[in-house]
Design a protein around this motif. Structure first.
Motif, short mmCIF file in Angstrom:
data_model
loop_
_atom_site.label_atom_id
_atom_site.label_comp_id
_atom_site.label_asym_id
_atom_site.label_seq_id
_atom_site.Cartn_x
_atom_site.Cartn_y
_atom_site.Cartn_z
N MET A 181 13.51 41.91 28.89
CA MET A 181 14.81 41.73 29.52
C MET A 181 15.83 42.63 28.84
SD MET A 181 14.75 37.58 29.99
CE MET A 181 14.84 37.27 28.24
N TYR A 182 16.47 43.47 29.64
CA TYR A 182 17.46 44.41 29.12
C TYR A 182 18.81 44.15 29.78
CZ TYR A 182 13.19 46.89 27.79
OH TYR A 182 11.96 47.23 27.27
N ARG A 183 19.84 44.67 29.16
CA ARG A 183 21.22 44.57 29.68
C ARG A 183 21.50 43.15 30.14
NH1 ARG A 183 19.30 48.90 32.41
NH2 ARG A 183 19.80 48.05 34.48
N GLY A 189 9.82 33.45 22.35
CA GLY A 189 10.66 34.63 22.35
C GLY A 189 12.09 34.42 22.78
N GLY A 190 12.42 33.22 23.21
CA GLY A 190 13.79 32.97 23.61
C GLY A 190 14.74 32.97 22.41
N GLY A 191 16.02 32.95 22.71
CA GLY A 191 17.00 32.94 21.63
C GLY A 191 18.39 33.25 22.16
N SER A 192 19.28 33.53 21.25
CA SER A 192 20.65 33.87 21.60
C SER A 192 20.87 35.36 21.41
CB SER A 192 21.63 33.09 20.72
OG SER A 192 21.51 31.70 20.94
N VAL A 193 21.58 35.95 22.34
CA VAL A 193 21.81 37.40 22.29
C VAL A 193 23.18 37.69 22.88
CG1 VAL A 193 20.69 37.79 24.52
CG2 VAL A 193 20.78 39.65 22.83
N GLN A 194 23.78 38.75 22.44
CA GLN A 194 25.06 39.15 23.00
C GLN A 194 24.86 39.87 24.32
OE1 GLN A 194 27.09 41.44 19.96
NE2 GLN A 194 28.06 39.59 19.14
N ALA A 195 25.87 39.80 25.16
CA ALA A 195 25.82 40.49 26.44
C ALA A 195 25.54 41.97 26.21
CB ALA A 195 27.13 40.31 27.18
N GLY A 196 24.65 42.51 27.04
CA GLY A 196 24.23 43.89 26.89
C GLY A 196 22.99 44.06 26.05
N GLY A 197 22.58 42.99 25.38
CA GLY A 197 21.42 43.05 24.52
C GLY A 197 20.13 42.85 25.28
N SER A 198 19.04 42.71 24.53
CA SER A 198 17.73 42.57 25.14
C SER A 198 16.91 41.51 24.42
CB SER A 198 16.99 43.91 25.14
OG SER A 198 16.80 44.36 23.81
N LEU A 199 15.94 40.97 25.12
CA LEU A 199 14.99 40.02 24.58
C LEU A 199 13.66 40.23 25.26
CD1 LEU A 199 16.77 36.51 24.40
CD2 LEU A 199 15.85 37.81 22.46
N THR A 200 12.60 39.86 24.58
CA THR A 200 11.27 39.89 25.18
C THR A 200 10.65 38.51 25.07
OG1 THR A 200 10.92 42.23 24.68
CG2 THR A 200 8.97 40.88 25.08
#
Length: 124
Positions: A81-83, A8-19
């Motif tokens: 994971m949020y924000r 589930g990892g990866g790249s995300v912009q600030a403010g985004g979310s991942l699980t």
């Protein structure tokens, strides 16, 4: 033989979310697990943990933004994971302790003896 496999990892912009998810097999010590993270040159940091009764504990840096969950029947562990911000960039690991009933700090790595290979989270 305990095996933990994160995904589930990866790249995300600030403010985004991942699980993140962790599939656990071969673990016969009841249902308590933790999430840790590590960046190069730093010690591994406890992020969140959950005990046999489903009680959750979080590092101050992620309280209110991360949520740990588990499914005992499926032996899976999750981390929502949020924000997200740049300080959350790290390799994330799920871990199983030596004993769910031992005297250990669930956010300290020395209580754990089984680890996954990690999944990278990058926030930009």
């Amino acid at each position: 033989h305990v095996q933990l496999v994160e995904s589930g990892g990866g790249s995300v912009q600030a403010g985004g979310s991942l699980t993140l998810s962790c599939a656990i097999s071969g673990y016969k010590r009841s249902y308590c697990w933790g999430w840790f993270r590590q960046t190069p040159g730093k010690e591994r940091e406890g992020v969140a943990a959950i005990d046999t009764r489903g009680r959750e504990v979080y590092a101050d840096s992620v309280k209110g933004r991360f949520t740990i969950s588990k499914d005992n029947a499926k032996s899976t562990l999750g981390l929502q994971m949020y924000r997200l911000n740049s300080d959350d960039t790290a390799m994330y690991y799920c871990a199983a302790p030596r004993s769910c009933y031992g005297d250990y700090d669930p956010l300290q790595e020395d209580g754990y003896d089984s680890w996954g290979q990690g999944t990278q989270v990058t926030v930009s």
